[in-house]
Enzyme design. Structure first.
Site, PDB file in Angstrom:
ATOM      1  N   CYS A 159       0.677  -1.152   0.289  1.00  0.00           N
ATOM      2  CA  CYS A 159       0.591   0.156   0.125  1.00  0.00           C
ATOM      3  C   CYS A 159       0.947   1.019   0.126  1.00  0.00           C
ATOM      4  O   CYS A 159       2.548   1.528   0.431  1.00  0.00           O
ATOM      5  CB  CYS A 159      -0.804   0.063   1.516  1.00  0.00           C
ATOM      6  SG  CYS A 159       0.087   0.326   2.728  1.00  0.00           S
TER       7      CYS A 159
ATOM      8  N   CYS B  18       0.736   3.776   1.855  1.00  0.00           N
ATOM      9  CA  CYS B  18       1.411   4.109   3.278  1.00  0.00           C
ATOM     10  C   CYS B  18       2.940   3.214   3.209  1.00  0.00           C
ATOM     11  O   CYS B  18       3.312   4.168   4.529  1.00  0.00           O
ATOM     12  CB  CYS B  18       0.390   4.047   4.168  1.00  0.00           C
ATOM     13  SG  CYS B  18      -0.568   2.917   4.815  1.00  0.00           S
TER      14      CYS B  18
END
Length: 136
Positions: free
Chosen positions: A46, A48
């Site tokens: 992902c 993040c």
């Protein structure tokens, strides 16, 4: 499961600075149980993880005081290892990315995904460094 060619560069961001990849439940048990301090990063594909978690882990690992072991498991890849690592992180719910510090087999510091998303890598690293300074 993701194609290995996709995750290899994401794995390398941590392994090139000294993190050991754990690929089995037995690897996780051997790393976390026992004496000493262990920093576990649940890596992820992902955004993040890319923008916040991996950079924070690298910054914290470079701190003068750091855990005896730096290890990582990859969510969406080695399911058995990730599930076992998350078991050690209870009562926190499974999340990825996530970061945990263990001392003598006990969880002493946890950073969940919601504490990673939208926060600068340095802020996350500062939290980790504080824990490293206290427990390592």
């Amino acid at each position: 499961m993701y194609p290995e060619y996709l995750v290899e560069p994401m794995r390398a961001e941590l392994t090139k600075v000294g993190f050991e990849e754990l690929k089995t439940a037995e690897d996780v048990d051997n790393a976390i149980s026992g004496e000493g301090t262990v920093f576990v990063v649940v890596n992820s594909v992902c955004g993040c993880a890319a923008a916040n978690a991996r950079p924070a882990a690298r910054l914290a690992a470079a701190n003068e005081k750091h855990p005896d072991k730096l290890v990582t498991v990859f969510a969406g890849m080695e399911k058995e290892a990730v599930d076992r690592a998350r078991g050690y992180m209870m009562p926190f719910p499974p999340s990825s990315p996530a970061m945990a510090l263990f001392k003598d087999g006990k969880l002493v510091h946890m950073i969940e995904r919601h504490q990673i998303e939208g926060r600068p890598a340095q802020m996350i690293a500062d939290s980790l460094i504080g824990a490293f300074d206290q427990y390592c």
